[in-house]
Motif scaffolding. Structure first.
Motif, PDB file in Angstrom:
ATOM      1  N   MET A  42       0.830  -1.206   0.000  1.00 34.98           N
ATOM      2  CA  MET A  42       0.000   0.000   0.000  1.00 34.98           C
ATOM      3  C   MET A  42       0.864   1.255   0.000  1.00 34.98           C
ATOM      4  SD  MET A  42      -3.173  -0.690  -0.322  1.00 34.98           S
ATOM      5  CE  MET A  42      -3.624   1.033  -0.123  1.00 34.98           C
ATOM      6  N   ASP A  43       1.927   1.227   0.802  1.00 35.04           N
ATOM      7  CA  ASP A  43       2.775   2.414   0.929  1.00 35.04           C
ATOM      8  C   ASP A  43       3.669   2.641  -0.282  1.00 35.04           C
ATOM      9  OD1 ASP A  43       1.692   2.778   3.457  1.00 35.04           O
ATOM     10  OD2 ASP A  43       3.350   1.790   4.502  1.00 35.04           O
ATOM     11  N   MET A  44       4.204   1.567  -0.841  1.00 37.38           N
ATOM     12  CA  MET A  44       5.234   1.692  -1.872  1.00 37.38           C
ATOM     13  C   MET A  44       4.716   1.449  -3.299  1.00 37.38           C
ATOM     14  SD  MET A  44       7.759   2.590  -0.073  1.00 37.38           S
ATOM     15  CE  MET A  44       9.063   2.511  -1.309  1.00 37.38           C
ATOM     16  N   TRP A  46       0.690   0.927  -4.327  1.00 40.80           N
ATOM     17  CA  TRP A  46      -0.624   1.488  -4.632  1.00 40.80           C
ATOM     18  C   TRP A  46      -0.670   3.010  -4.448  1.00 40.80           C
ATOM     19  CZ3 TRP A  46      -4.249  -1.132  -7.180  1.00 40.80           C
ATOM     20  CH2 TRP A  46      -4.137  -2.526  -7.216  1.00 40.80           C
ATOM     21  N   ALA A  47       0.101   3.517  -3.512  1.00 37.98           N
ATOM     22  CA  ALA A  47       0.143   4.969  -3.303  1.00 37.98           C
ATOM     23  C   ALA A  47       1.052   5.675  -4.304  1.00 37.98           C
ATOM     24  CB  ALA A  47       0.600   5.274  -1.877  1.00 37.98           C
ATOM     25  N   LYS A  48       1.688   4.921  -5.201  1.00 38.53           N
ATOM     26  CA  LYS A  48       2.649   5.502  -6.144  1.00 38.53           C
ATOM     27  C   LYS A  48       2.251   5.304  -7.600  1.00 38.53           C
ATOM     28  CE  LYS A  48       5.550   6.413  -2.701  1.00 38.53           C
ATOM     29  NZ  LYS A  48       5.883   7.801  -2.289  1.00 38.53           N
ATOM     30  N   VAL A  49       1.135   4.621  -7.877  1.00 37.61           N
ATOM     31  CA  VAL A  49       0.739   4.332  -9.256  1.00 37.61           C
ATOM     32  C   VAL A  49      -0.555   5.073  -9.591  1.00 37.61           C
ATOM     33  CG1 VAL A  49       1.823   2.049  -9.226  1.00 37.61           C
ATOM     34  CG2 VAL A  49      -0.598   2.272  -8.605  1.00 37.61           C
ATOM     35  N   TRP A  50      -0.864   5.127 -10.878  1.00 32.99           N
ATOM     36  CA  TRP A  50      -2.130   5.685 -11.336  1.00 32.99           C
ATOM     37  C   TRP A  50      -3.215   4.616 -11.217  1.00 32.99           C
ATOM     38  CZ3 TRP A  50      -3.242  10.671 -12.649  1.00 32.99           C
ATOM     39  CH2 TRP A  50      -2.154  11.533 -12.835  1.00 32.99           C
ATOM     40  N   ASN A  51      -4.322   4.983 -10.575  1.00 34.27           N
ATOM     41  CA  ASN A  51      -5.450   4.087 -10.373  1.00 34.27           C
ATOM     42  C   ASN A  51      -6.693   4.646 -11.049  1.00 34.27           C
ATOM     43  OD1 ASN A  51      -4.257   2.199  -8.179  1.00 34.27           O
ATOM     44  ND2 ASN A  51      -3.865   4.242  -7.361  1.00 34.27           N
ATOM     45  N   VAL A  52      -7.577   3.760 -11.482  1.00 34.51           N
ATOM     46  CA  VAL A  52      -8.854   4.172 -12.063  1.00 34.51           C
ATOM     47  C   VAL A  52      -9.849   4.412 -10.930  1.00 34.51           C
ATOM     48  CG1 VAL A  52     -10.820   3.474 -13.487  1.00 34.51           C
ATOM     49  CG2 VAL A  52      -8.483   2.965 -14.238  1.00 34.51           C
ATOM     50  N   TYR A 435       9.158  -1.685  -7.120  1.00 34.22           N
ATOM     51  CA  TYR A 435       8.450  -0.591  -6.434  1.00 34.22           C
ATOM     52  C   TYR A 435       8.683  -0.646  -4.942  1.00 34.22           C
ATOM     53  CZ  TYR A 435       5.573   1.672 -10.060  1.00 34.22           C
ATOM     54  OH  TYR A 435       5.143   2.424 -11.122  1.00 34.22           O
ATOM     55  N   MET A 436       8.622  -1.840  -4.369  1.00 36.09           N
ATOM     56  CA  MET A 436       8.756  -1.958  -2.917  1.00 36.09           C
ATOM     57  C   MET A 436      10.171  -1.666  -2.443  1.00 36.09           C
ATOM     58  SD  MET A 436       6.172  -5.184  -2.321  1.00 36.09           S
ATOM     59  CE  MET A 436       6.201  -5.137  -0.533  1.00 36.09           C
ATOM     60  N   ASP A 437      11.129  -1.806  -3.350  1.00 37.47           N
ATOM     61  CA  ASP A 437      12.515  -1.447  -3.044  1.00 37.47           C
ATOM     62  C   ASP A 437      12.831  -0.025  -3.509  1.00 37.47           C
ATOM     63  OD1 ASP A 437      12.988  -3.919  -1.917  1.00 37.47           O
ATOM     64  OD2 ASP A 437      13.790  -4.786  -3.784  1.00 37.47           O
ATOM     65  N   ASP A 438      11.792   0.733  -3.837  1.00 36.14           N
ATOM     66  CA  ASP A 438      11.917   2.133  -4.288  1.00 36.14           C
ATOM     67  C   ASP A 438      12.764   2.227  -5.550  1.00 36.14           C
ATOM     68  OD1 ASP A 438      11.173   4.763  -4.092  1.00 36.14           O
ATOM     69  OD2 ASP A 438      12.841   5.333  -2.793  1.00 36.14           O
ATOM     70  N   ARG A 439      12.564   1.271  -6.480  1.00 36.55           N
ATOM     71  CA  ARG A 439      13.269   1.279  -7.761  1.00 36.55           C
ATOM     72  C   ARG A 439      12.231   1.318  -8.886  1.00 36.55           C
ATOM     73  NH1 ARG A 439      15.472  -3.390  -8.685  1.00 36.55           N
ATOM     74  NH2 ARG A 439      14.926  -4.515  -6.773  1.00 36.55           N
TER      75      ARG A 439
END
Length: 441
Positions: A42-44, A46-52, A435-439
């Protein structure tokens, strides 16, 4: 493959997944069952991508709004006076109360039910009770709703909780050009069902990222789609999305089949007699393409002229990272399916299935190989899991994923062991790990 009529998939070779070199990351059951892993997603991710968030057609007038629940977050999307759409976190800035309850509506002002703070449709705080009583000064104009990037593309409202995100077009990459000729923005949602499903969202997205399950789980589709991977094109994109092109209006290469009921119904819809192809079923695809190209403009479907032959009959199946799937099953209908995390339980998800369609002539039902749909705006139906249909093929997928989630609880499962036609599953999880590794890409 001697004697096999290969697919017109552009320059894409068949039977191999192209586009990226995979690392081979281990995919373990922890990713589907761990609450800690879920929170990190959720933090790394879903909160960083474009969602419909919904469809632009749901909010045609200024002040119209919809909300979308994603995990524990609620997002408020509002049509503005200038026609734009803005998205906000659905929370009052006074003491954190949920601002708007319900899925949709229209309002000149959004009023918090707790202390009566009022926000304009552009998010500005415009009225509070006893403004002179705040030690830090009148909060109006200062404590506005927290907004986020919001764009409209293909008739969908997209939002991103990351204020520093890339533009939507960069996130979607090649998906934009691939889907543009279908003119999705002109479609109407004719099917809309949602359920709380007893499995992690990744189970069903994995399922949509591979075709290996089709002959076993969906044997019925082999009568109108060639489900053999050797005759299918696969592409992976660096943004985390992927595409599968399956030849439609064609019985499966795996077995010698004839014209099935679903294909026959679509052929009759386009003034072809299935009996004429009883002895030559593999010629139906080309004939249906020619017929659609000839009749499309006459049926007020001018976009048919912009489509390649394969787009007139085939299933072009896009998986958009991390949980959305869009399938064009020919030029008339889009299948939209998405799975999103449950607010608290990694063993559950929220699954939605939409069907969007162009109108058929004379207001008739929309007919294609996936079924027959009445052309009218569908109301949202909440289906208790297992107590109603989410669509015949989707029901089979949901059933299988429920069993997979049970298997993930076993000490006997170590890791996934994937076939080449499951490379897109591997791609999905490697992008998730990045994404979860901030890459992020």
């Amino acid at each position: 493959m001697d004697g096999v009529d290969l697919m017109d998939a552009g320059d894409l070779p068949l039977g191999k997944t192209l586009g990226l070199t995979l690392r081979g990351d281990t995919i373990s059951s922890e990713e589907y069952t761990s609450a800690d892993f879920m929170q990190r997603e959720m933090d790394m991710v879903w909160a960083k991508v474009w969602n419909v968030g919904g469809l632009a057609s749901e909010i045609p007038e200024p002040g119209d709004y919809i909300t979308h629940q994603l995990g524990k977050e609620s997002i408020l999307m509002v049509r503005q006076d200038d026609g734009a759409v803005k998205a906000f976190f659905n929370v009052c800035q006074h003491r954190g109360n949920r601002l708007v309850y319900g899925d949709d509506g229209s309002a000149d002002l959004f009023t918090c039910v707790y202390h009566g703070w009022q926000f304009a449709r552009d998010g500005e705080l415009v009225n509070v009770q006893d403004p002179e009583d705040f030690r830090e000064g009148n909060p109006c104009g200062k404590l506005n709703l927290v907004g986020m990037p919001c764009e409209v593309w293909a008739g969908f409202i997209w939002y991103n909780m990351d204020p520093d995100c890339r533009p939507l077009a960069e996130f979607l990459g090649p998906v934009v050009d691939e889907l543009a000729p279908y003119r999705i923005e002109g479609m109407t949602r004719v099917f809309y069902r949602v359920t709380e499903a007893p499995f992690n969202y990744k189970c069903i997205h994995d399922n949509f990222c591979e075709s290996y399950h089709l002959p076993t789980l969906h044997p019925q589709i082999g009568s109108f789609v060639d489900d053999d991977y050797r005759n299918t094109a696969f592409m992976m994109y660096p943004q985390g999305h992927n595409l599968m092109k399956m030849k439609g209006a064609l019985p499966s290469m795996r077995e010698a089949g004839g014209i099935g009921d679903s294909l026959a119904a679509e052929m009759r819809e386009w003034d072809l007699d299935p009996a004429d192809f009883a002895s030559r079923p593999r010629e139906a695809r080309g004939a249906l393409q020619r017929q659609k190209r000839a009749l499309g403009p006459l049926r007020d479907l001018p976009h048919f002229a912009e489509l390649e032959d394969g787009q007139l009959t085939d299933a072009h199946h896009f998986n958009i990272f991390p949980g959305t799937t869009m399938t064009m099953s020919g030029p008339m209908m889009l299948g939209f399916q998405r799975a999103e995390p449950h607010p608290t339980d990694p063993n559950k998800c929220i699954f939605e299935h939409w069907r969007l369609a162009h109108p058929a002539p004379d207001g008739r039902d929309v007919v294609n190989s996936t079924g027959v749909f009445a052309f009218r705006v569908a109301e949202r139906e909440v289906i208790p899991f297992g107590q109603g249909s989410m669509g015949s093929v989707s029901d089979q997928d949901l059933y299988a994923c429920s069993g997979q989630q049970l298997g993930f609880q076993s000490r006997g499962f170590r890791r996934m062991y994937l076939a080449g036609q499951e490379d897109r599953v591997q791609q999905f999880h490697e992008m998730l790990h990045d994404y979860m590794d901030d890459r992020r890409p």
